[in-house]
Design a protein around this motif. Structure first.
Motif, PDB file in Angstrom:
ATOM      1  N   GLU A 110      80.125   4.825  40.211  1.00 39.14           N
ATOM      2  CA  GLU A 110      80.335   3.491  40.774  1.00 39.14           C
ATOM      3  C   GLU A 110      81.594   3.350  41.608  1.00 39.14           C
ATOM      4  O   GLU A 110      81.680   2.483  42.476  1.00 39.14           O
ATOM      5  CB  GLU A 110      80.376   2.464  39.638  1.00 39.14           C
ATOM      6  CG  GLU A 110      79.076   2.302  38.894  1.00 39.14           C
ATOM      7  CD  GLU A 110      79.136   1.161  37.912  1.00 39.14           C
ATOM      8  OE1 GLU A 110      80.263   0.819  37.476  1.00 39.14           O
ATOM      9  OE2 GLU A 110      78.079   0.595  37.588  1.00 39.14           O
ATOM     10  N   GLU A 111      82.598   4.186  41.339  1.00 39.90           N
ATOM     11  CA  GLU A 111      83.896   4.000  41.997  1.00 39.90           C
ATOM     12  C   GLU A 111      84.022   4.737  43.325  1.00 39.90           C
ATOM     13  O   GLU A 111      85.050   4.656  43.986  1.00 39.90           O
ATOM     14  CB  GLU A 111      85.025   4.427  41.054  1.00 39.90           C
ATOM     15  CG  GLU A 111      85.114   3.580  39.798  1.00 39.90           C
ATOM     16  CD  GLU A 111      85.208   2.096  40.101  1.00 39.90           C
ATOM     17  OE1 GLU A 111      86.062   1.709  40.916  1.00 39.90           O
ATOM     18  OE2 GLU A 111      84.413   1.318  39.550  1.00 39.90           O
ATOM     19  N   LYS A 132      83.937   5.258  47.093  1.00 40.13           N
ATOM     20  CA  LYS A 132      84.010   4.314  48.220  1.00 40.13           C
ATOM     21  C   LYS A 132      82.793   4.477  49.123  1.00 40.13           C
ATOM     22  O   LYS A 132      82.295   5.587  49.317  1.00 40.13           O
ATOM     23  CB  LYS A 132      85.283   4.536  49.030  1.00 40.13           C
ATOM     24  CG  LYS A 132      86.556   4.182  48.296  1.00 40.13           C
ATOM     25  CD  LYS A 132      87.767   4.446  49.175  1.00 40.13           C
ATOM     26  CE  LYS A 132      89.065   4.142  48.445  1.00 40.13           C
ATOM     27  NZ  LYS A 132      90.251   4.472  49.280  1.00 40.13           N
ATOM     28  N   THR A 181      83.533  -0.275  46.917  1.00 39.41           N
ATOM     29  CA  THR A 181      83.001   0.787  46.076  1.00 39.41           C
ATOM     30  C   THR A 181      81.478   0.650  46.025  1.00 39.41           C
ATOM     31  O   THR A 181      80.924  -0.402  46.380  1.00 39.41           O
ATOM     32  CB  THR A 181      83.558   0.697  44.645  1.00 39.41           C
ATOM     33  OG1 THR A 181      83.111  -0.539  44.060  1.00 39.41           O
ATOM     34  CG2 THR A 181      85.072   0.751  44.637  1.00 39.41           C
ATOM     35  N   LYS A 194      90.024   3.562  35.487  1.00 41.28           N
ATOM     36  CA  LYS A 194      89.283   3.769  36.732  1.00 41.28           C
ATOM     37  C   LYS A 194      88.984   5.250  36.946  1.00 41.28           C
ATOM     38  O   LYS A 194      87.870   5.630  37.342  1.00 41.28           O
ATOM     39  CB  LYS A 194      90.086   3.210  37.902  1.00 41.28           C
ATOM     40  CG  LYS A 194      89.397   3.323  39.249  1.00 41.28           C
ATOM     41  CD  LYS A 194      90.235   2.691  40.348  1.00 41.28           C
ATOM     42  CE  LYS A 194      89.549   2.808  41.703  1.00 41.28           C
ATOM     43  NZ  LYS A 194      90.356   2.193  42.789  1.00 41.28           N
ATOM     44  N   GLU A 195      89.966   6.104  36.671  1.00 47.87           N
ATOM     45  CA  GLU A 195      89.786   7.542  36.887  1.00 47.87           C
ATOM     46  C   GLU A 195      88.784   8.129  35.900  1.00 47.87           C
ATOM     47  O   GLU A 195      87.949   8.975  36.263  1.00 47.87           O
ATOM     48  CB  GLU A 195      91.137   8.254  36.765  1.00 47.87           C
ATOM     49  CG  GLU A 195      91.106   9.731  37.104  1.00 47.87           C
ATOM     50  CD  GLU A 195      90.670   9.998  38.534  1.00 47.87           C
ATOM     51  OE1 GLU A 195      90.125  11.091  38.782  1.00 47.87           O
ATOM     52  OE2 GLU A 195      90.878   9.120  39.405  1.00 47.87           O
ATOM     53  N   LYS A 246      85.358   7.258  36.969  1.00 51.22           N
ATOM     54  CA  LYS A 246      84.952   8.055  38.122  1.00 51.22           C
ATOM     55  C   LYS A 246      84.572   9.467  37.702  1.00 51.22           C
ATOM     56  O   LYS A 246      83.526   9.990  38.110  1.00 51.22           O
ATOM     57  CB  LYS A 246      86.098   8.100  39.135  1.00 51.22           C
ATOM     58  CG  LYS A 246      85.781   8.842  40.415  1.00 51.22           C
ATOM     59  CD  LYS A 246      86.951   8.741  41.390  1.00 51.22           C
ATOM     60  CE  LYS A 246      86.644   9.442  42.704  1.00 51.22           C
ATOM     61  NZ  LYS A 246      87.783   9.336  43.659  1.00 51.22           N
ATOM     62  N   LYS A 303      80.451   3.223  34.169  1.00 56.04           N
ATOM     63  CA  LYS A 303      80.920   1.936  34.657  1.00 56.04           C
ATOM     64  C   LYS A 303      82.311   1.662  34.088  1.00 56.04           C
ATOM     65  O   LYS A 303      82.598   1.989  32.927  1.00 56.04           O
ATOM     66  CB  LYS A 303      79.965   0.823  34.235  1.00 56.04           C
ATOM     67  CG  LYS A 303      78.567   0.931  34.836  1.00 56.04           C
ATOM     68  CD  LYS A 303      77.698  -0.223  34.370  1.00 56.04           C
ATOM     69  CE  LYS A 303      76.306  -0.125  34.976  1.00 56.04           C
ATOM     70  NZ  LYS A 303      75.420  -1.223  34.525  1.00 56.04           N
ATOM     71  N   LYS A 304      83.173   1.033  34.898  1.00 52.74           N
ATOM     72  CA  LYS A 304      84.521   0.723  34.428  1.00 52.74           C
ATOM     73  C   LYS A 304      84.485  -0.166  33.191  1.00 52.74           C
ATOM     74  O   LYS A 304      85.315  -0.028  32.280  1.00 52.74           O
ATOM     75  CB  LYS A 304      85.320   0.038  35.542  1.00 52.74           C
ATOM     76  CG  LYS A 304      85.959   0.979  36.528  1.00 52.74           C
ATOM     77  CD  LYS A 304      87.029   0.297  37.366  1.00 52.74           C
ATOM     78  CE  LYS A 304      86.482  -0.900  38.114  1.00 52.74           C
ATOM     79  NZ  LYS A 304      87.526  -1.512  38.990  1.00 52.74           N
TER      80      LYS A 304
END
Length: 287
Positions: free
Chosen positions: A189-190, A192, A210, A267-268, A271, A276-277
């Motif tokens: 999802e993250e 870009k 994103t 977030k990392e 990724k 999902k965050k």
């Protein structure tokens, strides 16, 4: 080996690949107009569509249809005419011939018959969108249209998800939401991404964010016009052996110890683990 000197022996037959505007007619070059006027015939993907362009620029050259349903029949006819010294200008409905449009089979047939193939520069949607996208312009990979069926599309995306170049896809407005959803599912999802629609037209629009943000936006908004979807390349960041055996919470704490803030670490982890965050955040704070 074959050597082509494009502008020697003018009496020989020549195939010109002529790009046409992807929206704004002012993008038609003087050279493209002149070649279409000088050609014996124009091989057009859709003669009705091309006729509007010809009328605008007062081009009277006759057209012959050339598209995916009749190319096998047309190519021998064109080769015969080119071999006799005629000049053919080949165009698609918009942009570059052969790029997600008819043309490649005619090019290869001409090369096999030692007939000159001359490409004119001009509009192409993928590159136009790329340089304004904000994503890395090079290296890049142009894919075009992904398979329509879900299973085939997901399989294709699995093969592409770790490619490092920026990736360029074409998609219809009716399928763009589903495609973005699938790309987010496979790529993470993250990652870009950018959607560009209605290139060079009055309602040209870029959507940058994103894959998750684009997916959520498309869930509530319907787009019009053909779309370019551009996705940043794989960063090369994968779980190393130490991180591989950590729980989500341990992984976050590991990255915090490495100097990241809790927000950056969440977030990392999302990724790297293709999650999902919200799932990572929940796992971190609950456990």
């Amino acid at each position: 080996m074959q050597k082509q000197k494009s502008f020697d022996s003018a009496n020989q037959g020549q195939l010109y690949l002529v790009p046409t505007p992807i929206g704004n007619l002012e993008d038609m070059s003087v050279r493209c107009i002149n070649i279409m006027k000088e050609a014996t015939i124009i091989a057009s993907e859709d003669t009705r569509n091309t006729q509007k362009l010809l009328n605008h620029f007062e081009i009277s050259t006759p057209q012959i249809s050339f598209h995916e349903h009749n190319y096998k029949e047309r190519i021998p006819q064109f080769i015969e005419r080119l071999a006799s010294g005629e000049m053919i200008a080949q165009v698609s409905d918009a942009g570059m011939p052969s790029i997600s449009d008819p043309g490649h089979e005619l090019v290869t047939a001409c090369i096999e018959n030692d007939i000159k193939v001359i490409a004119l520069p001009g509009p192409t949607a993928g590159i136009t969108a790329l340089i304004a996208s904000g994503l890395s312009p090079q290296p890049f990979t142009f894919y075009g249209f992904l398979p329509r069926k879900k299973k085939e599309q997901l399989e294709c995306l699995e093969q592409l998800k770790q490619d490092r170049p920026t990736q360029i896809f074409y998609e219809s407005p009716h399928r763009i939401a589903t495609t973005v959803k699938h790309v987010a599912e496979v790529f993470g999802e993250e990652r870009k991404a950018v959607i560009c629609r209605e290139l060079t037209k009055l309602h040209e629009e870029y959507l940058r964010g994103t894959l998750a943000e684009l997916r959520d936006y498309l869930a509530d908004h319907t787009l019009k016009g053909e779309c370019c979807l551009l996705v940043e390349g794989f960063s090369g960041e994968t779980l190393d052996q130490e991180e591989l055996h950590l729980s989500i919470k341990e992984h976050i704490e590991f990255l915090i110890d490495e100097g990241l803030s809790s927000k950056e670490a969440i977030k990392e982890v999302a990724k790297q683990r293709n999650l999902k965050k919200q799932e990572v955040y929940k796992e971190y704070h609950i456990n």
